[in-house]
Each structure stands twice: as structure tokens, then as C-alpha cells.
Design an enzyme around this catalytic site. Structure first.
Site, short mmCIF file in Angstrom:
data_model
loop_
_atom_site.label_atom_id
_atom_site.label_comp_id
_atom_site.label_asym_id
_atom_site.label_seq_id
_atom_site.Cartn_x
_atom_site.Cartn_y
_atom_site.Cartn_z
N HIS A 22 -8.45 -0.69 6.70
CA HIS A 22 -8.77 -1.99 7.31
C HIS A 22 -9.31 -2.90 6.20
CE1 HIS A 22 -9.82 -4.75 10.53
NE2 HIS A 22 -10.95 -4.97 9.89
N ASN A 62 0.83 -1.22 0.00
CA ASN A 62 0.00 0.00 0.00
C ASN A 62 0.86 1.26 0.00
OD1 ASN A 62 -3.00 -0.59 0.12
ND2 ASN A 62 -2.24 -2.01 1.68
#
Ligand code: GRF
Length: 212
Positions: free
Chosen positions: A110, A15
């Protein structure tokens, strides 16, 4: 002046790489000015070094209290003039003094649809295992503002994906990861280009400025 963001990551940092790519392309109107990690062996560290991004390894176990851990984090954030924090696979809880200094300027990704499958202990493969065992047919990602509790801050952005074809938790993880890589840069952009207003647990986006 360019907006400076810090990205916190504990592991491989896929990410982190996506955010980096999107700052370089100009999609995200900011630069990553700091990588903060709690893990000296995190796979993302060499990548940051190769791209001349300052790295700060701050291990909570080396501090006598959560507060002094937080103060050490705040010191590097101040030194680098950081305005926003993105938690991208960061496994430690953010100390309260950091949360209050960066009120509504910290986001976390999340890998499930909160408020289901969240909370203490629900990270990484544990999330996908729980999703798999629950037999749900849809999962996704949640990007939320960070408050003092795990996974419970106001939600900035969610995306869902069909997982009915997945036969293992690992397959769910890889399906969801693709979504993470698309959604996290979008969420960072959304946060930077707006001043989100918080009403209870709701995030209200009112466009106030364009940065590019
Ligand atoms: C991602 O699934 C993220 O949502 C979770 O940890 C994983 C980190 O992956 N919190 P990476 O380090 O960004 O590759």
C-alpha cells in the site's frame, strides 16, 4: 525445490518487474511462476509473456459470485503449485476462500503509512491525493499480510520518506514509488525466509531458515 510465487497486478506492473529482477538475481529465493490479473489490458502482461511467465486473466465480472471468482483463482494457483501470493498494484479484493487457503501467505503493498490513508477506495492516485490534501510531511509504504478487510492485515514492513518538498500528488507518487521498488523485494524475501508469527495485529519475525 524452488519456491513458486504468484504476483497479482492490474496495471503497468513496475513492482512486478522489480520482484522479477530480484528473483533472477537470487535476492528473492523464489521464482514468479504466475501473473494473475483482472485486467486484460494490463501493461505488465506483455512483459510476463516475453519472460515466459504464465499469465492468467481472471475477471470478477464474469463470475456469478465472489466465491466462484475465488475458486477460479484457487484453481490456477493449485495448477501452478503456488505457495505465496504478492499483490503488487492489484485492484480487486481477494475473495475469502483465497485468503483462508493462503493464510498469512499473501502480502499487499500500500503506497502510504497505514493505518492512515487506507481502506476501500484508497488506491493509486486517490491515496496520494489524500496525503497531499492532509498536508502531511512524511509518507511511505506499508506491506501487510492480507485478511478479509481492505488494508487492515498485520503489518510486515513499513518505510517512510520525507515528502515536504513535494508540490503535487504526482510528485508524492513518484517519491513513494521509488521506495516501493526497494521495499517490496525486501518484504518478499523477509516473508519467504521466515515463518511470521501473528500476535493480534502484530507480526513477529523469528528467523527459522535461510534459503540461500
Ligand atoms: C503502486 O503504487 C502500488 O503501491 C499501488 O498501485 C501502484 C501500482 O504500480 N497499489 P505498478 O503497477 O506496480 O507500477
Amino acid at each position: 525445490m524452488v519456491t513458486k510465487i504468484a504476483v497479482f497486478a492490474s496495471g503497468r506492473g513496475s513492482n512486478f518487474r522489480e520482484i522479477y529482477k530480484n528473483t533472477r538475481s537470487g535476492f528473492i529465493p523464489a521464482e514468479i511462476s504466475l501473473l494473475v490479473s483482472d485486467n486484460p489490458r494490463a501493461g505488465i502482461i506483455p512483459f510476463a509473456e516475453e519472460h515466459s511467465i504464465p499469465v492468467s486473466i481472471i475477471q470478477p465480472k464474469l463470475f456469478s459470485s465472489t466465491q466462484s471468482f475465488g475458486t477460479a483463482i484457487l484453481d490456477v494457483l493449485t495448477a501452478e503449485q503456488i505457495e505465496y501470493i504478492v499483490l503488487a498494484g492489484y485492484l480487486k479484493k481477494i475473495p475469502e476462500n483465497v485468503v483462508s487457503a493462503f493464510n498469512n501467505r499473501i502480502i499487499n503493498i500500500h503506497p502510504a503509512l497505514l493505518p492512515a490513508f487506507g481502506g476501500k477506495g484508497m488506491y493509486g492516485k486517490h491515496v496520494h491525493q489524500a496525503v497531499f490534501e492532509a498536508g502531511v510531511k512524511v509518507s511511505g509504504i506499508t506491506i501487510h499480510l492480507v485478511n478479509e478487510e481492505y488494508d487492515s492485515g498485520p503489518i510486515l514492513l513499513q518505510r517512510a520518506t520525507d515528502i515536504s518538498h513535494c508540490e503535487t500528488p504526482e510528485e508524492i507518487a513518484s517519491t513513494v514509488l521509488k521506495l516501493e521498488h526497494k521495499a517490496l523485494p525486501e518484504a518478499v524475501k523477509l516473508l519467504l525466509e521466515n515463518d511470521p508469527e501473528i500476535d493480534g495485529n502484530r507480526v513477529i519475525i523469528r528467523k527459522v531458515h535461510e534459503t540461500n
